[in-house]
Scaffold this motif. Structure first.
Motif, PDB file in Angstrom:
ATOM      1  N   CYS A 339     -20.575  -8.398   7.254  1.00 29.56           N
ATOM      2  CA  CYS A 339     -19.632  -7.305   7.458  1.00 29.56           C
ATOM      3  C   CYS A 339     -20.142  -6.296   8.485  1.00 29.56           C
ATOM      4  N   CYS A 347     -12.182 -12.241   8.737  1.00 30.35           N
ATOM      5  CA  CYS A 347     -11.218 -11.272   8.216  1.00 30.35           C
ATOM      6  C   CYS A 347     -10.337 -10.766   9.360  1.00 30.35           C
ATOM      7  N   ASN A 350      -8.867  -4.668  10.974  1.00 31.22           N
ATOM      8  CA  ASN A 350      -8.474  -3.494  10.181  1.00 31.22           C
ATOM      9  C   ASN A 350      -8.354  -3.796   8.687  1.00 31.22           C
ATOM     10  N   SER A 351      -9.049  -4.859   8.238  1.00 33.04           N
ATOM     11  CA  SER A 351      -9.088  -5.141   6.804  1.00 33.04           C
ATOM     12  C   SER A 351     -10.508  -4.946   6.290  1.00 33.04           C
ATOM     13  N   GLN A 352     -10.646  -4.843   4.978  1.00 33.02           N
ATOM     14  CA  GLN A 352     -11.943  -4.643   4.357  1.00 33.02           C
ATOM     15  C   GLN A 352     -12.733  -5.949   4.336  1.00 33.02           C
ATOM     16  N   CYS A 353     -14.036  -5.820   4.608  1.00 33.80           N
ATOM     17  CA  CYS A 353     -14.954  -6.958   4.528  1.00 33.80           C
ATOM     18  C   CYS A 353     -15.966  -6.648   3.426  1.00 33.80           C
ATOM     19  N   ILE A 354     -16.136  -7.541   2.470  1.00 33.46           N
ATOM     20  CA  ILE A 354     -17.018  -7.332   1.329  1.00 33.46           C
ATOM     21  C   ILE A 354     -18.128  -8.370   1.400  1.00 33.46           C
ATOM     22  N   CYS A 362     -12.907 -11.347   2.229  1.00 36.33           N
ATOM     23  CA  CYS A 362     -12.013 -10.397   2.873  1.00 36.33           C
ATOM     24  C   CYS A 362     -11.157  -9.707   1.821  1.00 36.33           C
ATOM     25  N   GLY A 363     -11.054  -8.411   1.935  1.00 38.87           N
ATOM     26  CA  GLY A 363     -10.280  -7.627   0.988  1.00 38.87           C
ATOM     27  C   GLY A 363      -8.958  -7.169   1.571  1.00 38.87           C
ATOM     28  N   CYS A 365      -6.169  -4.351   3.268  1.00 37.45           N
ATOM     29  CA  CYS A 365      -6.166  -3.594   4.527  1.00 37.45           C
ATOM     30  C   CYS A 365      -6.820  -2.229   4.311  1.00 37.45           C
ATOM     31  N   ARG A 366      -7.461  -1.738   5.374  1.00 28.09           N
ATOM     32  CA  ARG A 366      -8.079  -0.420   5.302  1.00 28.09           C
ATOM     33  C   ARG A 366      -7.012   0.668   5.202  1.00 28.09           C
ATOM     34  N   SER A 367      -7.452   1.821   4.792  1.00 24.15           N
ATOM     35  CA  SER A 367      -6.534   2.949   4.645  1.00 24.15           C
ATOM     36  C   SER A 367      -5.827   3.222   5.980  1.00 24.15           C
TER      37      SER A 367
END
Length: 912
Positions: A339, A347, A350-354, A362-363, A365-367
């Protein structure tokens, strides 16, 4: 041993001298002896083998058949040895000794002990280079089923090859392992199990085979016992080997050899080996697990190494020698944080990477972003919140299926919706280049004449629509008989309006250049105009493909082109239908797949004979379209499992392409109809509305921009160019432009077309004028836009012609539904944009000049035609352009607003 064996050995001495070497194996003798009389049996052999797949070291075989009673073999490349023998039940038993390295090109001394033969349990122990390396317990009985007759069993030992070296082979019956091991110069401590009271404690007898010829004296000299000579005492065998001296094979490779009074003495084994210096065995450092989990440890001779760290980890490979080093230097692999540093390419942006150990996931979408890993994460947008509205100030914002925002430049503007520039001719291209990469952002090559295809035959940057010499051959368009093809010589064989260079029928006059099947040959000289494989003189629909030639009413006109397919009318004149059309959608009840539900398109996705409009399960997957336990989350695509990973109410199989026609919903003009994908009028039907009259010629239609632009070039009788796709509810828009200063007559478009006597027409007259033919009645045209419902009892002809010209109602012909009260006519060389929204019971039309609203019909309710086909209309006006045409299925939705610049409060209605 039996007397036969002695006699045989004597025969070998006398007659077969030298045969042992030439045969490359050592045949000892045929024996008759009951092995089970002894507690233990020992096989001793010393050899050097090159790596090979399988080598048999020692075996007992039948002399009368291919029976293997006992075999001890080496599986060289697999570092294994195997013991095979015949059990009492006649089946083969196999015992495998693993991790035994015997075929490595080095000298090895092997001792195999089989004990417990009398009382059990039977066990086998394997010694290599004086070290026990493996054992097997609780073996089935062996030797008990062997023949006891003379000459029935023979012993065979390892075959000799040039690359192998065999020192000796011995079979020892009875004795302890300690004393038998002495034959290989191994010294073992005596244990309780090695000697059993009342049994032999010394070697009873053994058979030795070496590379020399046998004689009775030589055999007896090394301890052979003849059981029939009872006077010979059964004395133990005590070997007295000569004191060895140092030579190249005395000690293990690279081990120092020293001379002593008692013979030679070897130094310690090299690092990574264990042994007495004479025989050294590789240490398997992998036994202490020196490598990172999931990393393969490879034992070498000597030493070991660890392979690379697993995917998702970083670290060095490790290698070394000896157990202590392996224990103290474990391989270390460190997790990679995918990440960081842009490594999380899996991913979407603009999405979350865990990060996880060895990997990542991949999580959401970011805020500030919306979407998912399937659709992508886009900036959060909204049409209602101006802070989140990404569209240009002169663009309209739409919320699409799935919550996405779509931006479309407003009337008189062009671009990608996020950037818009002035578009004078309203053809979808800005007057100047815009700072965006879409095709819609390129500068218009004809700023004042709509040309949505941007055609430019000579490539000079000036579009054909406004280039006085479109083909660049030096001859102006007005005099050029091939406007778009260079032909300086202007040769014209058939003397029609088209030169040979561009004439699709050079020897037949065809000023319309009509080419129904687009095969390059005009209809005038094409013996199969529609390209359906049926010659014109046999084809009952010459200009419409119909391979099946279906003709229900047998009037010689195929159903595909018959205006009344169930009523005999070979001349295609209008006839009052005897069949009833209950729902008014243009399909008679006996041929309507939903006779009481409006569905002019007759769409039947699952082909079950019931149109989608009246079918409770359009895709026939067992999930109802609307009712419980539905609704079906993929109404048009079979998915009985209703899989929906993102829980957005749309099944995974139809996500982004609801009708699964390979055209994504965002650009699909009918996202819920797999048979209609893009706007296309290249296939159209010409309808002549005054076929008998000779006042004017018929229209000449030219289709451009892959079916999204139509041009009519002639001052003609009333006529239509009608597409073949039928719609229930539809949105239809286009740019209207009269590209001449000549004449002042009608132009417009049609919708709800069901036949040549039933359709709606929007028509615009420039000035007031009385039609020049007063028969059958005097017709007066007023300027302005008119909406008419055509329901003619006579069909095409002079009555319908005059009724279309006349502003107002005409009995049994045309009804005027709405007229612009301002009586404003169209202007020469000015572009107008129209919008039509037709629902089965609702008609609504708007016209724009630039960004200014010219006319607004409001909501007009009429149920004469409940759905039908689309097209364009002309009457006595030349050089009409219908540009940037667009249609979209919209049968079940409310009327949306068209422009942010106008009041739409009275338009948002829904009528069923």
């Amino acid at each position: 041993l039996g007397r036969e064996c002695w006699d045989l050995l004597a025969t070998v001495q006398e007659h077969l001298t030298g045969l042992f070497h030439s045969m490359h194996f050592m045949f000892l003798c045929k024996i008759k002896y009951k092995f089970a009389n002894f507690l233990s049996v020992f096989i001793l052999t010393t050899f050097k083998l090159q790596p090979k797949i399988l080598t048999t070291i020692f075996g007992l075989y039948s002399t009368r058949g291919n029976v293997k009673y006992f075999e001890f073999s080496v599986l060289g490349r697999m570092n294994r040895a195997s013991l095979r023998y015949l059990k009492n039940d006649g089946r083969l038993h196999v015992t495998t000794f693993s991790n035994v390295q015997l075929a490595d090109g080095k000298r090895h001394a092997v001792l195999l002990q089989i004990k417990g033969l009398q009382h059990g349990p039977i066990a086998a122990e394997l010694y290599v280079d004086c070290t026990q390396v493996s054992s097997a317990r609780n073996l089935p009985p062996l030797f008990t089923n062997m023949p006891q007759t003379a000459n029935s069993i023979e012993i065979r030992t390892i075959q000799r090859r040039a690359q192998d070296f065999v020192e000796d082979s011995k079979l020892v019956l009875g004795g302890s392992v300690a004393k038998v091991a002495a034959l290989q110069e191994c010294v073992f401590q005596q244990s309780d199990s090695a000697s059993i009271a009342g049994q032999w404690t010394n070697v009873r007898s053994y058979i030795e085979c070496k590379d020399y010829y046998f004689s009775k004296s030589s055999i007896s000299g090394v301890g052979f016992i003849d059981p029939e000579e009872t006077e010979i005492p059964m004395t133990p065998f005590v070997p007295h080997p000569p004191k060895p001296q140092c030579d190249s094979t005395s000690c293990f490779q690279d081990v120092k050899c020293s001379e002593t009074v008692n013979g030679f003495q070897c130094g310690p084994c090299p690092a990574g080996f264990i042994g007495d210096g004479i025989r050294c065995t590789d240490v398997d450092e992998c036994q202490v697990s020196p490598c990172f989990p999931r990393v393969h440890c490879v034992n070498t001779s000597p030493g070991y190494y660890c392979e690379d760290c697993p995917t998702g980890y970083t670290g060095q490979s490790v290698h070394g020698i000896e157990m202590r080093f392996a224990r103290l230097n474990k391989q270390v692999c460190t997790d990679i944080d995918e990440c960081q540093n842009g490594r999380s390419s899996g991913c979407v942006s603009n999405s979350q990477c865990i990060n996880t150990m060895g990997s990542f996931r991949c999580g959401s979408c970011r805020s500030g972003y919306v979407g998912d890993q399937l659709r992508g994460c886009k900036p959060e947008q909204s049409c209602t919140n101006h802070l989140l509205n990404p569209c240009h100030t002169n663009a309209q914002c739409f919320m699409e299926r799935g919550g996405n925002v779509s931006c479309t430049c407003g009337i008189g503007w062009a671009g990608n919706g996020y950037i818009c520039g002035k578009d004078t001719d309203i053809d979808g291209y800005p007057d100047q280049d815009l700072r965006c990469h879409n095709r819609d952002c390129r500068k218009d090559n004809c700023m004042f004449v709509p040309n949505s295809g941007q055609e430019d035959a000579d490539g000079d940057g000036a579009g054909d629509a406004c280039d006085e010499d479109a083909d660049g051959d030096g001859i102006l368009n007005a005099q050029d008989n091939c406007v778009l093809v260079r032909n300086i010589n202007q040769q014209n064989t058939d003397q029609d309006s088209y030169g040979d260079a561009c004439d699709n029928c050079r020897t037949a006059i065809n000023n319309d250049q009509r080419d129904t099947d687009n095969d390059g040959r005009g209809d005038a000289c094409d013996d199969d105009m529609d390209g359906d494989g049926i010659k014109n003189f046999l084809d009952n629909c010459q200009t419409y493909p119909n391979i099946d030639q279906k003709d229900r009413d047998n009037d010689g006109v195929g159903d595909a082109c018959d205006s009344c397919p169930d009523v005999v009318n070979p001349n295609q004149v209008f006839i009052i239908l005897s069949q009833f059309d209950s729902d008014g959608d243009g399909h008679q009840d006996n041929n309507d797949n939903c006779p009481t539900v409006i569905n002019s398109s007759q769409l039947d996705t699952d082909k079950d004979g019931f149109g989608d409009e009246c079918d409770d399960d359009d895709d026939n997957d067992g999930i109802p379209d609307v009712f419980l336990p539905g609704p079906d989350n993929c109404r048009l695509v079979a998915n009985p499992g209703q899989e929906d990973d993102n829980n957005d109410g749309i099944g995974d199989i139809c996500e982004g392409d609801f009708d699964q026609d390979t055209i994504i919903d965002r650009i699909d003009v009918c996202p819920e109809n797999a048979e209609v994908t893009l706007t296309d009028f290249r296939a159209y039907q010409t309808v002549v509305l005054d076929p008998e009259g000779d006042a004017q010629i018929d229209p000449n239609w030219v289709v451009l921009n892959q079916g999204m632009e139509i041009v009519q070039t002639m001052n003609s009788d009333p006529g239509l160019a009608v597409g073949y796709i039928a719609f229930n509810g539809v949105d239809f828009e286009g740019t209207f432009h009269v590209n001449t200063l000549t004449d002042d007559d009608y132009a417009g478009f049609i919708f709800g077309y069901q036949d040549s006597s039933s359709f709606y027409v929007v028509m615009w007259k420039q000035t007031e004028q009385t039609y020049w033919q007063a028969t059958p009645f005097r017709a007066v045209a007023e300027p302005g836009i008119q909406l008419k419902a055509v329901k003619s009892k006579t069909g095409p002809g002079e009555h319908l012609r005059n009724a279309l010209w006349h502003t107002g109602d005409t009995t049994d012909q045309v009804r005027l539904l709405w007229k612009d009260p301002r009586n404003v006519g169209w202007k020469d060389k000015v572009s107008y944009r129209w919008f039509l929204q037709h629902r089965p019971q609702v008609g609504y039309i708007r016209f724009y000049e630039g960004s200014d609203l010219v006319a607004d019909s409001g909501v007009t309710i009429d149920t004469t035609m409940r759905g039908g086909r689309l097209g364009v209309f002309c009457f006595s006006q030349e050089n009409i352009i219908w540009s940037n045409l667009k249609y979209r299925c919209n049968g079940k939705e409310t009327l949306p607003s068209i422009s942010p610049n106008t009041d739409t409060k009275d338009l948002l209605i829904s009528l069923e």
